[in-house]
Design a protein around this motif. Structure first.
Motif, mmCIF file in Angstrom:
data_model
loop_
_atom_site.group_PDB
_atom_site.id
_atom_site.type_symbol
_atom_site.label_atom_id
_atom_site.label_comp_id
_atom_site.label_asym_id
_atom_site.label_seq_id
_atom_site.Cartn_x
_atom_site.Cartn_y
_atom_site.Cartn_z
ATOM 1 N N ILE A 127 8.312 -1.349 1.221
ATOM 2 C CA ILE A 127 9.066 0.801 1.831
ATOM 3 C C ILE A 127 8.848 0.695 2.937
ATOM 4 O O ILE A 127 8.956 1.736 3.346
ATOM 5 C CB ILE A 127 8.628 1.140 0.616
ATOM 6 C CG1 ILE A 127 6.558 0.814 0.904
ATOM 7 C CG2 ILE A 127 9.061 1.236 -0.469
ATOM 8 C CD1 ILE A 127 5.761 2.034 0.206
ATOM 9 N N LYS A 128 8.781 -0.623 4.445
ATOM 10 C CA LYS A 128 8.026 -0.498 5.522
ATOM 11 C C LYS A 128 7.192 0.619 5.925
ATOM 12 O O LYS A 128 7.635 1.412 6.677
ATOM 13 C CB LYS A 128 9.968 0.115 5.947
ATOM 14 C CG LYS A 128 10.823 -1.247 6.045
ATOM 15 C CD LYS A 128 11.667 -0.435 6.801
ATOM 16 C CE LYS A 128 12.226 -2.278 6.489
ATOM 17 N NZ LYS A 128 12.894 -2.906 5.721
ATOM 18 N N GLN A 129 6.017 0.584 4.774
ATOM 19 C CA GLN A 129 4.854 1.494 5.591
ATOM 20 C C GLN A 129 3.665 0.846 5.292
ATOM 21 O O GLN A 129 3.462 0.022 4.581
ATOM 22 C CB GLN A 129 4.684 2.542 4.233
ATOM 23 C CG GLN A 129 6.445 3.842 4.400
ATOM 24 C CD GLN A 129 6.016 4.683 3.156
ATOM 25 O OE1 GLN A 129 5.496 6.052 3.649
ATOM 26 N NE2 GLN A 129 6.684 5.071 2.506
ATOM 27 N N ASP A 130 2.557 1.369 5.713
ATOM 28 C CA ASP A 130 1.325 0.999 5.669
ATOM 29 C C ASP A 130 0.491 1.981 5.167
ATOM 30 O O ASP A 130 0.875 2.781 5.331
ATOM 31 C CB ASP A 130 0.704 0.505 6.597
ATOM 32 C CG ASP A 130 -0.373 -0.778 6.735
ATOM 33 O OD1 ASP A 130 -0.828 -0.918 5.577
ATOM 34 O OD2 ASP A 130 -0.562 -0.842 8.826
ATOM 35 N N GLU A 131 -0.984 1.200 4.353
ATOM 36 C CA GLU A 131 -1.659 2.276 3.823
ATOM 37 C C GLU A 131 -3.279 1.449 3.302
ATOM 38 O O GLU A 131 -3.527 0.495 3.236
ATOM 39 C CB GLU A 131 -1.235 2.018 2.420
ATOM 40 C CG GLU A 131 -2.205 4.001 1.431
ATOM 41 C CD GLU A 131 -3.647 3.273 0.925
ATOM 42 O OE1 GLU A 131 -4.240 4.609 0.789
ATOM 43 O OE2 GLU A 131 -3.494 1.874 0.823
ATOM 44 N N SER A 132 -4.003 1.649 3.554
ATOM 45 C CA SER A 132 -5.779 1.349 3.869
ATOM 46 C C SER A 132 -6.887 1.263 2.686
ATOM 47 O O SER A 132 -7.225 0.636 2.433
ATOM 48 C CB SER A 132 -6.285 1.952 5.398
ATOM 49 O OG SER A 132 -6.474 2.862 5.534
ATOM 50 N N CYS A 133 -6.189 2.657 1.836
ATOM 51 C CA CYS A 133 -7.394 2.579 0.877
ATOM 52 C C CYS A 133 -7.262 1.564 -0.050
ATOM 53 O O CYS A 133 -8.559 0.900 -0.489
ATOM 54 C CB CYS A 133 -7.018 3.981 -0.003
ATOM 55 S SG CYS A 133 -7.085 5.341 1.080
ATOM 56 N N VAL A 134 -6.227 0.724 -0.783
ATOM 57 C CA VAL A 134 -6.154 -0.205 -1.546
ATOM 58 C C VAL A 134 -6.246 -0.877 -0.762
ATOM 59 O O VAL A 134 -7.120 -1.773 -1.978
ATOM 60 C CB VAL A 134 -4.259 -0.248 -1.350
ATOM 61 C CG1 VAL A 134 -4.433 -1.452 -3.051
ATOM 62 C CG2 VAL A 134 -3.690 0.863 -3.029
ATOM 63 N N ARG A 135 -6.114 -1.783 -0.350
ATOM 64 C CA ARG A 135 -6.596 -2.477 0.694
ATOM 65 C C ARG A 135 -8.431 -2.660 0.923
ATOM 66 O O ARG A 135 -9.220 -3.032 0.719
ATOM 67 C CB ARG A 135 -6.359 -2.934 2.193
ATOM 68 C CG ARG A 135 -5.101 -3.665 2.027
ATOM 69 C CD ARG A 135 -4.435 -4.209 3.613
ATOM 70 N NE ARG A 135 -3.463 -4.645 3.824
ATOM 71 C CZ ARG A 135 -2.241 -3.917 4.071
ATOM 72 N NH1 ARG A 135 -2.594 -2.922 4.838
ATOM 73 N NH2 ARG A 135 -1.037 -4.590 4.180
ATOM 74 N N ALA A 136 -8.945 -1.187 1.218
ATOM 75 C CA ALA A 136 -10.299 -1.513 0.845
ATOM 76 C C ALA A 136 -10.793 -1.767 -0.399
ATOM 77 O O ALA A 136 -12.054 -1.916 0.212
ATOM 78 C CB ALA A 136 -10.744 -0.012 1.604
ATOM 79 N N GLN A 137 -10.351 -0.744 -1.015
ATOM 80 C CA GLN A 137 -10.450 -1.398 -2.604
ATOM 81 C C GLN A 137 -10.785 -2.902 -3.017
ATOM 82 O O GLN A 137 -11.759 -3.572 -3.626
ATOM 83 C CB GLN A 137 -9.882 -0.219 -3.855
ATOM 84 C CG GLN A 137 -10.487 -0.447 -5.003
ATOM 85 C CD GLN A 137 -11.651 -0.114 -5.482
ATOM 86 O OE1 GLN A 137 -12.111 0.433 -4.659
ATOM 87 N NE2 GLN A 137 -12.047 -0.545 -6.266
ATOM 88 N N ILE A 138 -10.088 -3.301 -2.596
ATOM 89 C CA ILE A 138 -9.655 -4.775 -2.899
ATOM 90 C C ILE A 138 -10.618 -5.075 -2.092
ATOM 91 O O ILE A 138 -10.966 -6.548 -3.028
ATOM 92 C CB ILE A 138 -7.701 -6.035 -2.114
ATOM 93 C CG1 ILE A 138 -7.596 -5.172 -3.921
ATOM 94 C CG2 ILE A 138 -8.615 -6.931 -2.874
ATOM 95 C CD1 ILE A 138 -5.626 -5.808 -2.988
ATOM 96 N N ILE A 139 -11.236 -5.421 -0.542
ATOM 97 C CA ILE A 139 -12.284 -5.773 0.075
ATOM 98 C C ILE A 139 -13.299 -5.150 -1.090
ATOM 99 O O ILE A 139 -14.129 -6.161 -1.413
ATOM 100 C CB ILE A 139 -11.847 -4.903 0.945
ATOM 101 C CG1 ILE A 139 -11.009 -5.371 1.861
ATOM 102 C CG2 ILE A 139 -13.985 -5.455 1.632
ATOM 103 C CD1 ILE A 139 -11.318 -5.009 3.765
ATOM 104 N N ARG A 140 -13.677 -4.202 -1.917
ATOM 105 C CA ARG A 140 -15.104 -4.057 -2.361
ATOM 106 C C ARG A 140 -14.937 -5.101 -3.934
ATOM 107 O O ARG A 140 -15.928 -4.954 -3.790
ATOM 108 C CB ARG A 140 -14.715 -2.485 -2.725
ATOM 109 C CG ARG A 140 -15.191 -1.647 -1.857
ATOM 110 C CD ARG A 140 -15.037 -0.299 -2.384
ATOM 111 N NE ARG A 140 -14.470 0.675 -2.678
ATOM 112 C CZ ARG A 140 -13.649 1.108 -1.493
ATOM 113 N NH1 ARG A 140 -13.553 1.475 -0.551
ATOM 114 N NH2 ARG A 140 -12.922 2.127 -1.879
ATOM 115 N N MET A 141 -13.854 -5.139 -4.593
ATOM 116 C CA MET A 141 -13.548 -6.013 -5.872
ATOM 117 C C MET A 141 -13.717 -7.417 -5.322
ATOM 118 O O MET A 141 -14.661 -7.878 -5.805
ATOM 119 C CB MET A 141 -12.683 -5.693 -6.337
ATOM 120 C CG MET A 141 -11.741 -4.338 -6.741
ATOM 121 S SD MET A 141 -10.258 -4.217 -7.528
ATOM 122 C CE MET A 141 -10.301 -5.274 -9.196
ATOM 123 N N ASN A 142 -13.723 -8.009 -3.767
ATOM 124 C CA ASN A 142 -14.019 -9.340 -3.753
ATOM 125 C C ASN A 142 -15.928 -9.607 -3.218
ATOM 126 O O ASN A 142 -16.113 -10.415 -4.084
ATOM 127 C CB ASN A 142 -13.508 -9.578 -1.875
ATOM 128 C CG ASN A 142 -11.874 -10.692 -2.563
ATOM 129 O OD1 ASN A 142 -11.934 -11.490 -3.369
ATOM 130 N ND2 ASN A 142 -11.197 -10.137 -1.310
#
Length: 280
Positions: free
Chosen positions: A181-196
């Motif tokens: 969709i040619k967009q960016d977003e940081s909240c989901v990545r931040a959640q995956i980092i916390r899960m990591n």
């Protein structure tokens, strides 16, 4: 074909066994040097064993256990290295987080279904809410699964290049969706980092518990020529350093190896390999 299965196919690197020969020798040298004299060894996240010389390992250890979620990959690795004494090798199939292939497929399908509603006009923030809810569902599911590597059942455990892969598929799927969709977003990545962070600690707990004497742990310290840390690997190194400071484990030896992961794409990692004593 599900997006997860497409990405899974891309993880197979053609000619990896041939191209990793220098790295395989160096890594196997380090393992033998640090664990020589121990009778049993477990290689976790063994996969196709392209980075481990099984014949040399079998010459030094009476019992070798390969552990991975992909049983077929382990069998292919044993076949490729032309292992004759199969009685000396055990295969143990398991996922170190507790997420099944179907879980990843469902996660990918949820996101794709949401994107198909509006296509390129998808609101990335609304999509992120859907992704975060899916991650919450996965976490709740995983928390109910009991993962048991055993208690002090292996004299030596080897885990190299595995910590970075534990949740990498979640991030990869999300990355592909954002690219679409040619967009960016940081909240989901931040959640995956916390899960990591959470699951790396849990995995290391299991690893330490299963090790009687020594762990050989290798984490990608960096991708050469590119800035930024490797998710999963950086959390593992931080967690191990914390445990060393607390006296739970101690560092015996350390080396750094260059891993030409994918020559065609120019991907080379600097791998920090540590020989660690487990305090009992």
């Amino acid at each position: 074909m599900n997006l997860y299965d497409q990405l899974l196919g891309l993880q197979v690197i053609e000619d990896a066994y041939l191209e990793w020969r220098t790295y395989r020798k160096q890594l196997t040298d380090f393992i033998i040097q640090e664990a020589k004299g121990n009778e049993s060894i477990a290689i976790l996240g063994a996969g196709r064993c392209n980075d481990i010389d099984l014949k040399r390992i079998l010459a030094y250890f009476n019992e070798v256990t390969l552990v991975d979620k992909d049983k077929k990959a382990m069998e292919e690795g044993i076949c490729k290295q032309e292992i004759v004494n199969l009685n000396q090798i055990k295969i143990r199939q398991m996922d170190f987080i507790g997420m099944s292939e179907e879980d990843y497929r469902v996660y990918a399908d949820i996101l794709i279904k949401e994107v198909r509603k509006l296509g390129m006009n998808t609101n990335v923030h609304e999509l992120a809410k859907v992704a975060l809810k899916a991650l919450e569902w996965l976490e709740e599911k995983v928390e109910k699964i009991n993962i048991d590597l055993g208690r002090a059942c292996y004299e030596t455990t080897v885990v190299v290049g595995v910590h970075s892969q534990l949740l990498s598929m979640l991030e990869w799927i999300w990355h592909i969706i954002l690219q679409t969709i040619k967009q960016d977003e940081s909240c989901v990545r931040a959640q995956i980092i916390r899960m990591n962070e959470k699951y790396i600690r849990r995995f290391n707990d299991l690893l330490i518990g299963a090790t009687k004497k020594r762990m050989i742990i290798g984490c990608e310290k960096e991708r050469i020529g590119r800035s930024g840390s490797i998710q999963g690997a950086v959390q593992s190194m931080d967690d191990l350093n914390r445990r060393m400071r607390c006296g739970e484990i101690s560092l015996l030896n350390e080396t750094q190896l260059e891993w030409e992961f994918n020559k065609k794409q120019g991907i080379v990692y600097l791998v920090d390999c540590q020989s660690i004593e487990v305090k009992r």
